[in-house]
Design a protein around this motif. Structure first.
Motif, PDB file in Angstrom:
ATOM      1  N   ALA A 297     -48.101 104.169   8.148  1.00 28.57           N
ATOM      2  CA  ALA A 297     -47.669 104.057   9.548  1.00 28.57           C
ATOM      3  C   ALA A 297     -47.357 102.605   9.910  1.00 28.57           C
ATOM      4  O   ALA A 297     -46.365 102.319  10.602  1.00 28.57           O
ATOM      5  CB  ALA A 297     -48.757 104.612  10.465  1.00 28.57           C
ATOM      6  N   ALA A 298     -48.187 101.677   9.463  1.00 30.33           N
ATOM      7  CA  ALA A 298     -47.943 100.258   9.750  1.00 30.33           C
ATOM      8  C   ALA A 298     -46.656  99.788   9.080  1.00 30.33           C
ATOM      9  O   ALA A 298     -45.866  99.035   9.675  1.00 30.33           O
ATOM     10  CB  ALA A 298     -49.139  99.431   9.271  1.00 30.33           C
ATOM     11  N   GLU A 299     -46.433 100.227   7.848  1.00 28.41           N
ATOM     12  CA  GLU A 299     -45.209  99.854   7.145  1.00 28.41           C
ATOM     13  C   GLU A 299     -43.980 100.395   7.866  1.00 28.41           C
ATOM     14  O   GLU A 299     -42.962  99.700   7.998  1.00 28.41           O
ATOM     15  CB  GLU A 299     -45.261 100.381   5.708  1.00 28.41           C
ATOM     16  CG  GLU A 299     -46.269  99.679   4.827  1.00 28.41           C
ATOM     17  CD  GLU A 299     -46.451 100.360   3.473  1.00 28.41           C
ATOM     18  OE1 GLU A 299     -46.794  99.681   2.510  1.00 28.41           O
ATOM     19  OE2 GLU A 299     -46.246 101.594   3.415  1.00 28.41           O
ATOM     20  N   ALA A 300     -44.063 101.645   8.335  1.00 25.55           N
ATOM     21  CA  ALA A 300     -42.938 102.253   9.058  1.00 25.55           C
ATOM     22  C   ALA A 300     -42.661 101.503  10.352  1.00 25.55           C
ATOM     23  O   ALA A 300     -41.498 101.278  10.721  1.00 25.55           O
ATOM     24  CB  ALA A 300     -43.229 103.723   9.329  1.00 25.55           C
ATOM     25  N   ALA A 301     -43.728 101.105  11.052  1.00 26.58           N
ATOM     26  CA  ALA A 301     -43.558 100.373  12.306  1.00 26.58           C
ATOM     27  C   ALA A 301     -42.912  99.009  12.046  1.00 26.58           C
ATOM     28  O   ALA A 301     -42.059  98.552  12.821  1.00 26.58           O
ATOM     29  CB  ALA A 301     -44.912 100.201  12.995  1.00 26.58           C
ATOM     30  N   ALA A 302     -43.300  98.373  10.962  1.00 23.60           N
ATOM     31  CA  ALA A 302     -42.705  97.071  10.637  1.00 23.60           C
ATOM     32  C   ALA A 302     -41.222  97.229  10.308  1.00 23.60           C
ATOM     33  O   ALA A 302     -40.390  96.434  10.768  1.00 23.60           O
ATOM     34  CB  ALA A 302     -43.458  96.446   9.455  1.00 23.60           C
ATOM     35  N   ASP A 308     -39.839  93.285   6.713  1.00 25.79           N
ATOM     36  CA  ASP A 308     -40.208  93.750   5.379  1.00 25.79           C
ATOM     37  C   ASP A 308     -41.743  93.807   5.286  1.00 25.79           C
ATOM     38  O   ASP A 308     -42.396  92.762   5.435  1.00 25.79           O
ATOM     39  CB  ASP A 308     -39.647  92.791   4.328  1.00 25.79           C
ATOM     40  CG  ASP A 308     -39.931  93.269   2.904  1.00 25.79           C
ATOM     41  OD1 ASP A 308     -40.724  94.214   2.732  1.00 25.79           O
ATOM     42  OD2 ASP A 308     -39.375  92.668   1.961  1.00 25.79           O
ATOM     43  N   PRO A 309     -42.336  94.989   5.048  1.00 28.64           N
ATOM     44  CA  PRO A 309     -43.802  95.081   5.000  1.00 28.64           C
ATOM     45  C   PRO A 309     -44.433  94.153   3.969  1.00 28.64           C
ATOM     46  O   PRO A 309     -45.578  93.720   4.155  1.00 28.64           O
ATOM     47  CB  PRO A 309     -44.054  96.550   4.642  1.00 28.64           C
ATOM     48  CG  PRO A 309     -42.840  97.267   5.114  1.00 28.64           C
ATOM     49  CD  PRO A 309     -41.707  96.303   4.896  1.00 28.64           C
ATOM     50  N   SER A 310     -43.706  93.840   2.897  1.00 28.36           N
ATOM     51  CA  SER A 310     -44.282  92.978   1.865  1.00 28.36           C
ATOM     52  C   SER A 310     -44.469  91.543   2.331  1.00 28.36           C
ATOM     53  O   SER A 310     -45.157  90.755   1.668  1.00 28.36           O
ATOM     54  CB  SER A 310     -43.418  93.012   0.608  1.00 28.36           C
ATOM     55  OG  SER A 310     -42.150  92.425   0.849  1.00 28.36           O
ATOM     56  N   THR A 311     -43.857  91.188   3.467  1.00 28.79           N
ATOM     57  CA  THR A 311     -43.975  89.816   3.982  1.00 28.79           C
ATOM     58  C   THR A 311     -45.052  89.696   5.042  1.00 28.79           C
ATOM     59  O   THR A 311     -45.269  88.595   5.570  1.00 28.79           O
ATOM     60  CB  THR A 311     -42.632  89.355   4.578  1.00 28.79           C
ATOM     61  OG1 THR A 311     -42.323  90.155   5.747  1.00 28.79           O
ATOM     62  CG2 THR A 311     -41.508  89.480   3.556  1.00 28.79           C
ATOM     63  N   GLY A 316     -49.788  89.990  11.001  1.00 26.73           N
ATOM     64  CA  GLY A 316     -48.723  90.986  11.045  1.00 26.73           C
ATOM     65  C   GLY A 316     -49.262  92.396  10.830  1.00 26.73           C
ATOM     66  O   GLY A 316     -48.859  93.343  11.510  1.00 26.73           O
ATOM     67  N   TRP A 317     -50.160  92.542   9.872  1.00 22.71           N
ATOM     68  CA  TRP A 317     -50.764  93.861   9.640  1.00 22.71           C
ATOM     69  C   TRP A 317     -51.510  94.331  10.882  1.00 22.71           C
ATOM     70  O   TRP A 317     -51.433  95.504  11.268  1.00 22.71           O
ATOM     71  CB  TRP A 317     -51.726  93.804   8.449  1.00 22.71           C
ATOM     72  CG  TRP A 317     -51.044  93.898   7.113  1.00 22.71           C
ATOM     73  CD1 TRP A 317     -50.887  92.897   6.202  1.00 22.71           C
ATOM     74  CD2 TRP A 317     -50.423  95.056   6.550  1.00 22.71           C
ATOM     75  NE1 TRP A 317     -50.202  93.357   5.102  1.00 22.71           N
ATOM     76  CE2 TRP A 317     -49.907  94.676   5.285  1.00 22.71           C
ATOM     77  CE3 TRP A 317     -50.235  96.361   6.981  1.00 22.71           C
ATOM     78  CZ2 TRP A 317     -49.226  95.565   4.453  1.00 22.71           C
ATOM     79  CZ3 TRP A 317     -49.563  97.249   6.154  1.00 22.71           C
ATOM     80  CH2 TRP A 317     -49.066  96.855   4.910  1.00 22.71           C
TER      81      TRP A 317
END
Length: 323
Positions: A297-302, A308-311, A316-317
């Motif tokens: 869910a956090a990755e989708a929101a980002a 980019d979730p990897s950044t 940010g998380w």
């Protein structure tokens, strides 16, 4: 002329209601050195299969001694098929109950002329698949996926049939799937005397669980309350099992490992939860699933913010973490 059939020979009986080629027999037909059909088999079925008219009995039996001969037979035609069956040729009957068909298919796959991969497997080589299939079944149960549950139960059953078929080939201590089933029946009947004999009436599931362990202890003549615990199982389940066993023996919790090592602290947490009535393995898996869902869910929101979730850093998380 020899009357000993080649191991790859088989008789395939066509279904009476719909006399078409049974799907589970197709690998057998493909592996045949020669394929014949009795005169009562529908011509269109024989043509699709590429089957030739059946020769005289003596010639057929002689050929069956030299190579893998498969005979298609209509259910109403018994003479030729019976002749081969009497000579020891296995019969594949699609109208058998599905469980018996599964056993027959496993036999065919493992026999000469069957599947080379299946023929090479051992108890040891199949261990990884048993573990994988068990976890896939567990996943289907936890996700309430009924189609997957149906499929994965079949995959676990395959492992049982496979191991039983391999065991039947053992030179020193052979046993087959019937022996496995008989052993299971004896165990179930013996450990439920309140159902199958005039024993103490058991009114609760908890009492039955205790009674099961008591009877198991008597049967196996174990010297320790931890004898028979599978130490190869996942650590959380292992700790829970040990806690359950020792709880029934009234071992006090103060005797659990008391150190501050990670393993000792984890053991205490799992054991205490088990004794409190929880199922630590299941609850930990549920918590892990929920955590994984939050990560997604956090990755989708980002990504929705073109990030980019990897950044993501810690801040940010926290920003995108579901509340």
């Amino acid at each position: 002329m020899t009357t000993t059939p080649h191991p790859g020979c088989a008789v395939v009986l066509l279904p009476a209601a719909h006399p078409a080629l049974p799907v589970n027999a197709i690998p057998t037909l493909r592996a045949a050195d020669a394929l014949y059909a009795t005169k009562d088999v529908d011509e269109s079925v024989a043509l699709v299969a590429g089957a030739k008219p059946v020769p005289e009995h003596a010639d057929l039996l002689a050929e069956a001694g030299r190579g893998a001969v498969v005979l298609l037979a209509a259910r109403r035609t018994e003479s030729t098929a019976a002749m081969l069956a009497e000579a020891g040729v296995p019969v594949i009957d699609p109208e058998l109950p599905p469980l018996l068909r599964a056993v027959a298919v496993m036999d065919r796959l493992r026999s000469p002329g069957g599947c080379p991969w299946d023929a090479e497997q051992t108890h040891d080589s199949l261990r990884q698949y048993l573990i994988e299939e068990t976890y896939e079944l567990l996943d289907a149960i936890e996700t309430r996926d009924r189609p997957a549950l149906l499929e994965e139960l079949g995959d676990v059953l395959l492992q049982v049939l496979f191991h039983a078929r391999i065991a039947a080939e053992d030179d020193d201590e052979p046993f087959d799937v019937d022996d496995v089933a008989e052993e299971l029946v004896d165990k179930l009947v013996g450990r439920h005397p309140h159902v199958f004999a005039d024993a103490e009436v058991v009114h609760t599931a908890e009492r039955q669980q205790h009674r099961w362990e008591e009877l198991k202890q008597q049967e196996k003549q174990r010297e320790s309350i931890v004898d028979g615990v599978a130490f190869g199982q996942p650590a959380t389940a292992l700790a829970a099992k040990l806690a359950s066993r020792t709880d029934r023996a009234n071992l006090p919790a103060e005797l659990f490992p008391q150190g501050d090592d990670v393993g000792q602290r984890l053991f205490r947490a799992v054991a205490e939860a088990k004794r409190a009535g929880a199922e630590p393995e299941g609850e930990l898996r549920e918590a892990a699933r929920a955590f994984a869902a939050d990560v997604r869910a956090a990755e989708a929101a980002a990504r929705a913010d073109d990030v980019d979730p990897s950044t993501l850093d810690a801040a940010g998380w926290r920003r995108y973490w579901p509340r």
